[in-house]
Structures are given as C-alpha cells and as structure tokens.
Motif scaffolding. Sequence first.
Motif, PDB file in Angstrom:
ATOM      1  N   PRO A  80       0.876  -1.612   0.499  1.00 58.73           N
ATOM      2  CA  PRO A  80      -0.098   0.034  -0.117  1.00 58.73           C
ATOM      3  C   PRO A  80       0.656   1.452  -0.437  1.00 58.73           C
ATOM      4  N   CYS A  84       0.234   4.059  -2.581  1.00 58.45           N
ATOM      5  CA  CYS A  84       0.597   5.557  -2.156  1.00 58.45           C
ATOM      6  C   CYS A  84       1.416   6.187  -3.388  1.00 58.45           C
ATOM      7  N   THR A 179      -5.576   4.319   0.249  1.00 62.32           N
ATOM      8  CA  THR A 179      -4.697   2.879   0.266  1.00 62.32           C
ATOM      9  C   THR A 179      -3.401   3.497   1.448  1.00 62.32           C
ATOM     10  N   GLN A 180      -3.985   4.799   1.493  1.00 60.89           N
ATOM     11  CA  GLN A 180      -2.522   5.062   3.062  1.00 60.89           C
ATOM     12  C   GLN A 180      -3.286   5.211   4.417  1.00 60.89           C
TER      13      GLN A 180
END
Length: 298
Positions: A80, A84, A179-180
Amino acid sequence: MTTTRTEAPSRPGLAAAAAAVTVVLWASSFVAIRHLGTEISAGALSLARLGLGSLFLGALLFTRKRPAVRRWPAQRDWLPLIACGVLWFGVYNLALNEAERRLDAGTAAMLVHIAPLLIAVLAGFGLGEGFPRQLVMGGLVAFAGIVVIGTSTSDGRAETWGVVLCVVAAISYAVGVVTQKPLLSRLPAAEVTWLACTIGAIVCLPFGPTLVGELRSASASTIWWIVYLAAFPTALGFTTWAFALRRTTAGRMGVTVYAVPAVAVALGWLFLSETPGVIALTGGALCLAGVAISRRSS
C-alpha cells in the motif's frame, strides 16, 4: 503495564492557522505549476518537485527529536505504501502538471478538488461505509460540474485533454489517500508522507535527463519557483496539514480543502492575470456543491 497513548493538546487557534497556511500553500502550487509549465515539461517538473520535496521532508523528519523505538514499515505495509507513492505523488503530479499546460490554474484546481467525493465513493466500496443519499446526490451534481467545465476554459473553449488529465489526477489522489489510510494507524504520518514522496520521485527518475537539459536553459526565477514548489506547498504544506489534522477532526479538515480552488483562482488572477470563464466558474461551483452535499450528515 498498559501504556496510554497521549493525544495532542487541543489548540484551536494554532490548528486553524496551520490549516489556513496549508490552503494558501496548496492553492499557490496550482499557480506555480501553471507558471513553470512555460519552461519546464510535466515529467521534469514532477521529478524536481518530488526530489527536492523528499530531501526537505527527510531533513525535517530526521533532524527532529525521535522516539527511542523507530517504527519502520513492516512487509505488509510496503504494497500500500508503494501504491500511495506511485499514485498520489507520482501519477497525480505528472497528470496535474501536464493538465496545467492546457488549463488555467483556477479551472485545474476546481476539477482536481472533486477528489474528496471520489474518496467517499472508494471508502463506500472498500471500507464498508456505504452510500447514503447525500453521496448519490452529490455525485450527480459534481458530475454535472465536470461536464460544464469540460465545455469551457478561460477563452470559452474546452481543452478536452486538460479536463481528462485533471480527472486522472483527482482519481489518483483519491485512490492514494484511501490506500494510505490503513498505514496511518500503524506508522507515523510524517514517515508515511516522506516515504511516499520518495517513491513518487523514484517513479519520475526517467525524466532526469530531460530535467537536466531544461534546467541548463532555465532562468533563475524558474529555478526559484521550483524550489518554492518543493519547499513550501510540498514539504511545509504537508507539515502544517499534519499539525492541524492532529488537533481537529478529519471531517473539519476535509472541509478546508474546498477553499483551495477559490484561493487558486484569486492567486491566478493576481500573479498570472487569468481567471476561468463564467461557465467554468459555474461548473466549479457545481463540483464543490456536489462534494459539499456528499459530506453532509443525514
């Protein structure tokens, strides 16, 4: 023995000031990119901004007092984190820089700031937040705004690829943020931001030879604009954002970014003598209204 996490003290005045600084700096980035687009290509500008931004953020991160135990990303965090960095920092900057070679700063800012609406949609699918009526209504209004903006720029005619690239930038930003989000529950926000910025700079490394060639013929003012873009909207802007976010709610901070397009329009008029046409302003208002409707409570 149980350790209780200490929350940051509530300082509404400082948080509001930091949020205001962030809005102005992020709005000024649209004007800086528009100005630099006359001398520096999109890929080269992305590499310069992210490379210098990574250096500034790294210096800020590693020179401050740090906890005794350093939390480094675990193996599960890297996918992830890379997503990001590639999307939020790499693709977003490339798409936005190229878009602003075709659209004025204010129109680009209005289009890109449909991202909060996209984040809400992605969160509904990926995080199980659902789709309340306000989200559906806001989505329809914001989509209408995109169509309106797509029919007009400052000269009254659309630059279709500019609009498409702004939408790509908004989607990349939204996916990058979603995603972050899980990473921030396990890692310090400053480290996540620095690593993501560094990954974005690595993505842009193929534009290195172009950047070197363009810097050789660039004026001194252009180089200083690049330094400003990296140091202030990127390094300082993300720092003041994190400071304010730590001291207030995410929803309240999210509302503050809606002011970015308006400030970008004002700065574009002040420094570049350009303002979106009436139709584009109407479309931008529809986009922001759609986002605002989608964020309303039931």
